[in-house]
Motif scaffolding. Sequence first.
Motif, PDB file in Angstrom:
ATOM      1  N   GLN A  40       0.857  -1.184   0.000  1.00  0.00           N
ATOM      2  CA  GLN A  40       0.000   0.000   0.000  1.00  0.00           C
ATOM      3  C   GLN A  40       0.895   1.236   0.000  1.00  0.00           C
ATOM      4  N   LEU A  41       0.727   2.060  -1.024  1.00  0.00           N
ATOM      5  CA  LEU A  41       1.496   3.305  -1.148  1.00  0.00           C
ATOM      6  C   LEU A  41       0.532   4.470  -1.002  1.00  0.00           C
ATOM      7  N   GLN A  42       0.788   5.325  -0.009  1.00  0.00           N
ATOM      8  CA  GLN A  42      -0.074   6.470   0.235  1.00  0.00           C
ATOM      9  C   GLN A  42       0.734   7.762   0.118  1.00  0.00           C
ATOM     10  N   PRO A  43       0.493   8.567  -0.926  1.00  0.00           N
ATOM     11  CA  PRO A  43       1.169   9.869  -1.042  1.00  0.00           C
ATOM     12  C   PRO A  43       0.818  10.755   0.156  1.00  0.00           C
ATOM     13  N   GLN A  44       1.796  11.529   0.640  1.00  0.00           N
ATOM     14  CA  GLN A  44       1.612  12.366   1.812  1.00  0.00           C
ATOM     15  C   GLN A  44       2.138  13.775   1.544  1.00  0.00           C
ATOM     16  N   HIS A  45       1.965  14.643   2.536  1.00  0.00           N
ATOM     17  CA  HIS A  45       2.484  16.009   2.451  1.00  0.00           C
ATOM     18  C   HIS A  45       3.240  16.367   3.730  1.00  0.00           C
ATOM     19  N   HIS A  46       3.707  15.345   4.452  1.00  0.00           N
ATOM     20  CA  HIS A  46       4.379  15.597   5.730  1.00  0.00           C
ATOM     21  C   HIS A  46       5.905  15.681   5.592  1.00  0.00           C
ATOM     22  N   GLY A  47       6.402  15.637   4.343  1.00  0.00           N
ATOM     23  CA  GLY A  47       7.833  15.800   4.139  1.00  0.00           C
ATOM     24  C   GLY A  47       8.670  14.597   4.516  1.00  0.00           C
ATOM     25  N   LYS A  48       8.025  13.456   4.672  1.00  0.00           N
ATOM     26  CA  LYS A  48       8.737  12.246   5.054  1.00  0.00           C
ATOM     27  C   LYS A  48       8.468  11.144   4.032  1.00  0.00           C
ATOM     28  N   VAL A  49       9.366  10.152   3.996  1.00  0.00           N
ATOM     29  CA  VAL A  49       9.085   8.907   3.292  1.00  0.00           C
ATOM     30  C   VAL A  49       9.303   7.793   4.307  1.00  0.00           C
ATOM     31  N   SER A  50       8.280   6.971   4.484  1.00  0.00           N
ATOM     32  CA  SER A  50       8.368   5.916   5.492  1.00  0.00           C
ATOM     33  C   SER A  50       8.142   4.561   4.853  1.00  0.00           C
ATOM     34  N   LEU A  51       8.819   3.565   5.400  1.00  0.00           N
ATOM     35  CA  LEU A  51       8.728   2.178   4.943  1.00  0.00           C
ATOM     36  C   LEU A  51       8.403   1.317   6.149  1.00  0.00           C
TER      37      LEU A  51
END
Length: 396
Positions: A40-51
């Motif tokens: 599941q890939l969810q685009p965000q706007h929090h300035g982070k990339v999490s795995l």
Amino acid sequence: MRSEVLLVSAPGKVILHGEHAVVHGKVALAVALNLRTFLQLQPQHHGKVSLHLPNISCKRTWDVAQLQQLDTSFLEQGDASAPTPEQVEKLKEVAGLTEDCAVTERLAVLAFLYLYLSICRKQRALPSLDIVLWSELPTGAGLGSSAAYSVCLAAALLTLCDDIPDPRKDGAPTGRWAKEDLELINKWAFQGERVIHGNPSGVDNAVSTWGGALRFQQGKISALQRPPALQILLTNTKVPRSTKALVAGVRSRLIKFPEIVDPLLTSINAISLECERVLGDLVAAPTPEQYLLLEELIDMNQHLLNALGVGHASLDRLCQVTTAHGLHSKLTGAGGGGCGITLLKPDLERAEVEATKQALTSCGFDCWETSIGAPGVSMHSTASLDGPVRRALGDL
């Protein structure tokens, strides 16, 4: 760049016939296993990339702005080129991985960062994302779990960046990409596998991408036309083994006894070819006799693999248990423990299947009832996923 949540899945794999013989130029048949990895890939706007990889208790987060400032000139923009040892070392620095990090987690993180930075770096800004991957596949069991992981990542990131389209047509709940898109997914997934394994054959990621059944010989991979989705029991003996040591053992035995071992490898090759023929007949006009032929081929191949020295007492026990229930099994993969497959004919009584599963579980084995010849990498709507998968991704 897309803004909607993406859901992708890809299958694991088993070797149906041709283990070890394939190392010596013979034919192997690899089939997609309907135990899958889900992303599941969810685009965000929090300035982070999490795995988040719950199967191995891994959760990592990076600041996108910091990643954006990195010198990533060591990655070839837009080109699925092989990662060099120097690139992998630089990725370790980027990831912030320490030596006390578990090997499985370290390799998974490196493969993710390689694919994320390589595929997304042509965007004006690296995307902020939350990615969760959850798998039905056990790790380190020879079932292609790392390939399914790499294929899911490649497919999702390429779709996110509009390098390939969303394959779902007219609101369909599930879709598969066109041939040229699958080739691009497979190309990138192979690079993820290279980060993890160094010098993989490419079979695992090809099966996970294309699905169905593939014929592999001397580096050439071709798809079998419309293979049947055979029902099987997949059993993990949970006995660890070294693929490298087992392959070396067969090679040593071949050098020591060439006139004995070479005919064994030739016979295994003949079994692969005969199985390919029978699978074709099963699609055209299935008969009970064809399933009997498949069972005979399974039995013969298991005996030949034992003669090569790659059997194990745990696999003998697996075969004894299933034989007692009228079923036929063989090891799959490197042998020396690991996993075995058991063919389930269509007319098999439900009670017999359950009794066999219970007997195998009583031996301390893990056992799944599943199918082979499953579809390859796919994109889904949330509603199209099974309840347990939907809950697993939604709760993470």
